[in-house]
Motif scaffolding. Structure first.
Motif, PDB file in Angstrom:
ATOM      1  N   HIS A  44       0.694  -1.234  -0.083  1.00  0.00           N
ATOM      2  CA  HIS A  44       0.156   0.113   0.029  1.00  0.00           C
ATOM      3  C   HIS A  44       0.895   1.407   0.033  1.00  0.00           C
ATOM      4  CE1 HIS A  44      -3.682  -2.579   0.313  1.00  0.00           C
ATOM      5  NE2 HIS A  44      -3.108  -2.965   1.208  1.00  0.00           N
ATOM      6  N   THR A  45       2.116   1.173   0.239  1.00  0.00           N
ATOM      7  CA  THR A  45       2.829   2.385   0.099  1.00  0.00           C
ATOM      8  C   THR A  45       3.565   2.389  -1.384  1.00  0.00           C
ATOM      9  OG1 THR A  45       4.828   1.052   0.784  1.00  0.00           O
ATOM     10  CG2 THR A  45       3.771   2.268   2.332  1.00  0.00           C
ATOM     11  N   PRO A  46       3.556   3.730  -1.951  1.00  0.00           N
ATOM     12  CA  PRO A  46       4.335   3.936  -3.229  1.00  0.00           C
ATOM     13  C   PRO A  46       5.703   3.698  -3.315  1.00  0.00           C
ATOM     14  CG  PRO A  46       3.783   5.988  -2.197  1.00  0.00           C
ATOM     15  CD  PRO A  46       3.220   5.099  -1.023  1.00  0.00           C
ATOM     16  N   VAL A  47       6.264   3.588  -4.596  1.00  0.00           N
ATOM     17  CA  VAL A  47       7.506   3.625  -4.886  1.00  0.00           C
ATOM     18  C   VAL A  47       8.115   4.730  -5.499  1.00  0.00           C
ATOM     19  CG1 VAL A  47       7.629   1.004  -5.183  1.00  0.00           C
ATOM     20  CG2 VAL A  47       7.110   2.514  -7.088  1.00  0.00           C
ATOM     21  N   ASP A  48       9.167   5.209  -5.433  1.00  0.00           N
ATOM     22  CA  ASP A  48      10.045   6.300  -6.205  1.00  0.00           C
ATOM     23  C   ASP A  48      10.358   5.913  -7.578  1.00  0.00           C
ATOM     24  OD1 ASP A  48       9.587   7.858  -3.685  1.00  0.00           O
ATOM     25  OD2 ASP A  48      11.669   7.230  -3.126  1.00  0.00           O
ATOM     26  N   ILE A  49      10.219   6.811  -8.499  1.00  0.00           N
ATOM     27  CA  ILE A  49      10.672   6.755  -9.918  1.00  0.00           C
ATOM     28  C   ILE A  49      11.421   7.948  -9.948  1.00  0.00           C
ATOM     29  CG2 ILE A  49      10.142   6.549 -12.213  1.00  0.00           C
ATOM     30  CD1 ILE A  49       7.587   5.228 -11.534  1.00  0.00           C
ATOM     31  N   GLU A  50      12.720   7.666 -10.028  1.00  0.00           N
ATOM     32  CA  GLU A  50      13.667   8.914 -10.216  1.00  0.00           C
ATOM     33  C   GLU A  50      14.175   9.035 -11.562  1.00  0.00           C
ATOM     34  OE1 GLU A  50      17.964   8.894  -8.741  1.00  0.00           O
ATOM     35  OE2 GLU A  50      17.074   9.507  -7.353  1.00  0.00           O
ATOM     36  N   LEU A  51      14.031   9.782 -12.391  1.00  0.00           N
ATOM     37  CA  LEU A  51      14.513  10.097 -13.709  1.00  0.00           C
ATOM     38  C   LEU A  51      15.330  11.080 -14.152  1.00  0.00           C
ATOM     39  CD1 LEU A  51      12.544  12.336 -15.437  1.00  0.00           C
ATOM     40  CD2 LEU A  51      11.007  10.438 -15.298  1.00  0.00           C
ATOM     41  N   TRP A  52      16.297  11.234 -15.025  1.00  0.00           N
ATOM     42  CA  TRP A  52      17.130  11.997 -15.343  1.00  0.00           C
ATOM     43  C   TRP A  52      17.361  11.800 -16.960  1.00  0.00           C
ATOM     44  CZ3 TRP A  52      18.009   7.793 -12.657  1.00  0.00           C
ATOM     45  CH2 TRP A  52      19.077   6.879 -13.053  1.00  0.00           C
ATOM     46  N   ILE A  53      17.987  12.790 -17.682  1.00  0.00           N
ATOM     47  CA  ILE A  53      18.311  13.038 -19.122  1.00  0.00           C
ATOM     48  C   ILE A  53      19.724  12.377 -19.289  1.00  0.00           C
ATOM     49  CG2 ILE A  53      18.317  14.371 -21.129  1.00  0.00           C
ATOM     50  CD1 ILE A  53      15.596  14.016 -19.916  1.00  0.00           C
ATOM     51  N   THR A  54      20.070  11.629 -20.201  1.00  0.00           N
ATOM     52  CA  THR A  54      21.227  10.943 -20.406  1.00  0.00           C
ATOM     53  C   THR A  54      21.850  11.282 -21.846  1.00  0.00           C
ATOM     54  OG1 THR A  54      20.417   8.789 -20.806  1.00  0.00           O
ATOM     55  CG2 THR A  54      21.156   9.234 -18.665  1.00  0.00           C
ATOM     56  N   GLU A  55      20.891  11.774 -22.765  1.00  0.00           N
ATOM     57  CA  GLU A  55      21.332  12.133 -24.147  1.00  0.00           C
ATOM     58  C   GLU A  55      20.214  13.074 -24.636  1.00  0.00           C
ATOM     59  OE1 GLU A  55      22.986  10.156 -28.297  1.00  0.00           O
ATOM     60  OE2 GLU A  55      21.113   8.942 -27.113  1.00  0.00           O
TER      61      GLU A  55
END
Length: 140
Positions: free
Chosen positions: A65-76
């Protein structure tokens, strides 16, 4: 800099084995990408499409019932595309690592378009090649 999205898990995300189904991760990545690209102060409302997904499943994500983290960044960043790298995780536990190639798109003309100067500037703020370089060094 990186973008962080807190993604809720849904009962329907679970498969017969009690963990999040592999195909559901595509939807999680989409939610995080939309949260990143379509913000009031900076957005890609002119249009964009996904050209490619590459996903490495690292470990099972059991439904809870707890959310997950989605971490994103630009690599190109290229003239008419950019690559978003993402991790679905909890602290040090990475469940999925993904790479998504996004192409700016002119829906009226029905064809790809080049990134605008404003879009390039926005994406450059989230550019981070450090982990990609480390990943390539390990693979070599």
């Amino acid at each position: 800099m990186r973008h962080l999205y807190r993604c809720p898990l849904r009962w329907s995300d679970m498969d017969a084995y009690g963990h999040v189904n592999n195909a559901v991760f595509i939807r999680y990545l989409e939610e995080a990408r939309i949260d990143f690209l379509f913000r009031p102060e900076k957005d890609f409302r002119q249009g964009s499409v996904v050209a490619r997904h590459e996903i490495d499943y690292k470990r099972q994500l059991v439904h809870r019932h707890t959310p997950v983290d989605i971490e994103l960044w630009i690599t190109e960043i290229r003239a008419a595309s950019f690559t978003i790298t993402s991790e679905v995780k909890d602290g040090d536990h990475v469940y999925v690592r993904a790479s998504t190639v996004v192409v700016p798109f002119d829906f009226e003309a029905e064809r790809p378009r080049r990134l605008t100067a404003e879009e390039r500037e926005f994406l450059a703020e989230y550019r981070d090649d450090a982990q990609e370089a480390g990943k390539e060094a390990v693979a070599a």
